[in-house]
Design an enzyme around this catalytic site. Sequence first.
Site, PDB file in Angstrom:
ATOM      1  N   CYS A 176      19.434 -20.451 -24.065  1.00  0.00           N
ATOM      2  CA  CYS A 176      18.640 -19.224 -23.965  1.00  0.00           C
ATOM      3  C   CYS A 176      18.095 -18.816 -25.336  1.00  0.00           C
ATOM      4  CB  CYS A 176      19.444 -18.128 -23.274  1.00  0.00           C
ATOM      5  SG  CYS A 176      18.367 -16.930 -22.488  1.00  0.00           S
ATOM      6  N   GLU A 196      26.301 -22.654 -18.620  1.00  0.00           N
ATOM      7  CA  GLU A 196      27.722 -22.305 -18.689  1.00  0.00           C
ATOM      8  C   GLU A 196      28.194 -21.493 -17.484  1.00  0.00           C
ATOM      9  OE1 GLU A 196      25.341 -20.996 -20.504  1.00  0.00           O
ATOM     10  OE2 GLU A 196      25.734 -18.950 -21.164  1.00  0.00           O
ATOM     11  N   HIS A 212      21.220 -20.609 -18.339  1.00  0.00           N
ATOM     12  CA  HIS A 212      22.614 -20.610 -18.798  1.00  0.00           C
ATOM     13  C   HIS A 212      23.450 -21.611 -17.997  1.00  0.00           C
ATOM     14  CE1 HIS A 212      22.505 -16.928 -21.337  1.00  0.00           C
ATOM     15  NE2 HIS A 212      21.443 -16.704 -20.596  1.00  0.00           N
TER      16      HIS A 212
HETATM   17  N1  GLN Z   1      17.059 -12.236 -26.195  1.00  0.00           N
HETATM   18  C1  GLN Z   1      16.449 -13.331 -25.501  1.00  0.00           C
HETATM   19  C2  GLN Z   1      15.611 -12.872 -24.320  1.00  0.00           C
HETATM   20  O1  GLN Z   1      15.796 -11.786 -23.819  1.00  0.00           O
HETATM   21  C3  GLN Z   1      17.474 -14.343 -25.071  1.00  0.00           C
HETATM   22  C4  GLN Z   1      18.469 -13.808 -24.064  1.00  0.00           C
HETATM   23  C5  GLN Z   1      19.709 -14.664 -23.905  1.00  0.00           C
HETATM   24  O2  GLN Z   1      20.050 -15.466 -24.779  1.00  0.00           O
HETATM   25  N2  GLN Z   1      20.427 -14.484 -22.818  1.00  0.00           N
HETATM   26  O3  GLN Z   1      14.772 -13.588 -23.854  1.00  0.00           O
END
Ligand code: GLN
Length: 575
Positions: free
Chosen positions: A399, A527, A525
């Site tokens: 992410c 995970e 994600h």
């Molecule tokens: N801050 C980034 C976004 O909102 C990544 C979010 C995250 O890593 N879950 O896109």
Amino acid sequence: MGRSYLFVPFLFNTFIMSKTKYIFVTGGVTSSLGKGIISASLAKLLQARGYSVTIQKLDPYINIDPGTLNPYEHGECYVTDDGAETDLDLGHYERFSNVPTSQDNNITTGRIYRDVIEKERKGEYLGSTVQVIPHITDEIKYKVKFLGNKGDYDIVITEIGGTVGDIESLPYIEAVRQMRWEMGHNCVVVHLTLVPYLAAAQELKTKPTQHSVKTMLEQGVQPDIIVCRCDRHLTRSLKDKIALFCNVSVSAVIESIDAETIYDVPILMREEKLDIEVLKKLQLPYDTQPDLTMWEEFLRKYKNPSMDICIGLVGKYVELRDAYKSISESFIHAGTSNDCRVNVKMVHSEAIEEDGVEGHLADLDGILVAPGFGERGIEGKISAIKYARENKIPFLGICLGMQCAVIEFARNVLDFQKANSTEFNTKTPFPVIDMMEEQKKISGLGGTMRLGNYKCRLNKGSLAYNTYHADEIQERHRHRYEFNNEYINDFEKGGMIRTGINSQGNLAEIIELKGHPWFVGVQFHPEYKSTVASPHPVFVSFVDAAKKYHIKYTGDKKQSCDDTDKNDSQHEQKD
Ligand code: GLN
């Protein structure tokens, strides 16, 4: 006609009422006793006997969900397939049971009150004064039973967050009292409590347990089973004493001794016969043996790895054990399936900014850059990625980690100076990561990100394709920003390729680097989907690459893996 008209709804109700059985798990004396792990372990044991089980967590705080809490408050925020931002215990439930959870598996006081107030405004309680009892307690009971009916489960385990005696928990314990009264043997209460060892007296003490059971009794609930968390074995006489003071049979006093790993707990609970005790109370058959062969095989491999490797986790919450919970558990699953132990070195991204990369990242077999929000520590993450890219160290960006990989590539390979995400610099000349169009119109912060499962198509021949062995996958998201497709041609010419593309839109979900042995950034994600029964392919492939890197380059070199960066006290900012 008249008769059957009356008879059918009666039968239907009986069917709904009696089909699913309910287990409540409460906690006494102190928080952090591991109610989530006990609930997940019990679910595992019941599942292993052929019952279909789901686990729910009721959280007595007023936030609608934990999505707006920072990790200092509540650890990791776990995301379900249907896009609920939930308590991290749901991660344990899924990792143990391998059954997906949903919105309905995590309910907070905020949601209960919101739903009751909405009903009141619609006129659903017309004429009545809306009160904690019966309206709030009815809503709690409705949300517990709804899950049972919806999923067609044999058993619903509902964990009540917090500790009995807390003001916030009162309506929940009252709802438990009512459900036990209504459902009789179809509902049991398991109370997890602490039996501390007092060094001065050289004794385990049962008084805190007696008091917490008394607190429950004052609220009208007699626990059926008492699970005692302790750091050494409970003697028979201590079990007798707890049974006597707490009105349960001695077989219903279960020892829960500190374990080497959370994955030992189902085995320990089987030895203590927690599942048998629960089934007896629910009047369900318990003559079969739970089949834990796969689980035991996992434990055997986990405890006897053929080698150790060391992967750096670069993030800004390294001092918080729970902030990256699902990532560390995914490494346990992937390591075990690769027959190696993954030692995770927590690296503070701000420490990299201060000291440079070398001291923190040299001798690692792989580097993972963590998800996150806000600008703090970003430049350290970008330096870590540059180091992984240039030194051909296996790299996984999740992410925000993927977004930082895009920024790093733009700045240092494409020479887009001051390239950035508009999350950190709205005026950057190269907004290579930008907010999604739909997001620009949204004003509130709760539940407004791109959340939950989205489909993604994989490019044939890519590392991603060879990892998943599938044309299309589904992964869980939680973010507002995306790769800016205006720059896609520049990136692909330069060697950073989009290998996973959102099936509905044109969004980049996976990026890879040509000429690097293992460099993957994922906008989602992985995970959240790794379980004991099904380790996540991205983690499995990443660990495999790190293992190969270790054999080729690191070999016997000493790795400072236990050495989590210590100098974090100056980084106490809360974002
Ligand atoms: N801050 C980034 C976004 O909102 C990544 C979010 C995250 O890593 N879950 O896109």
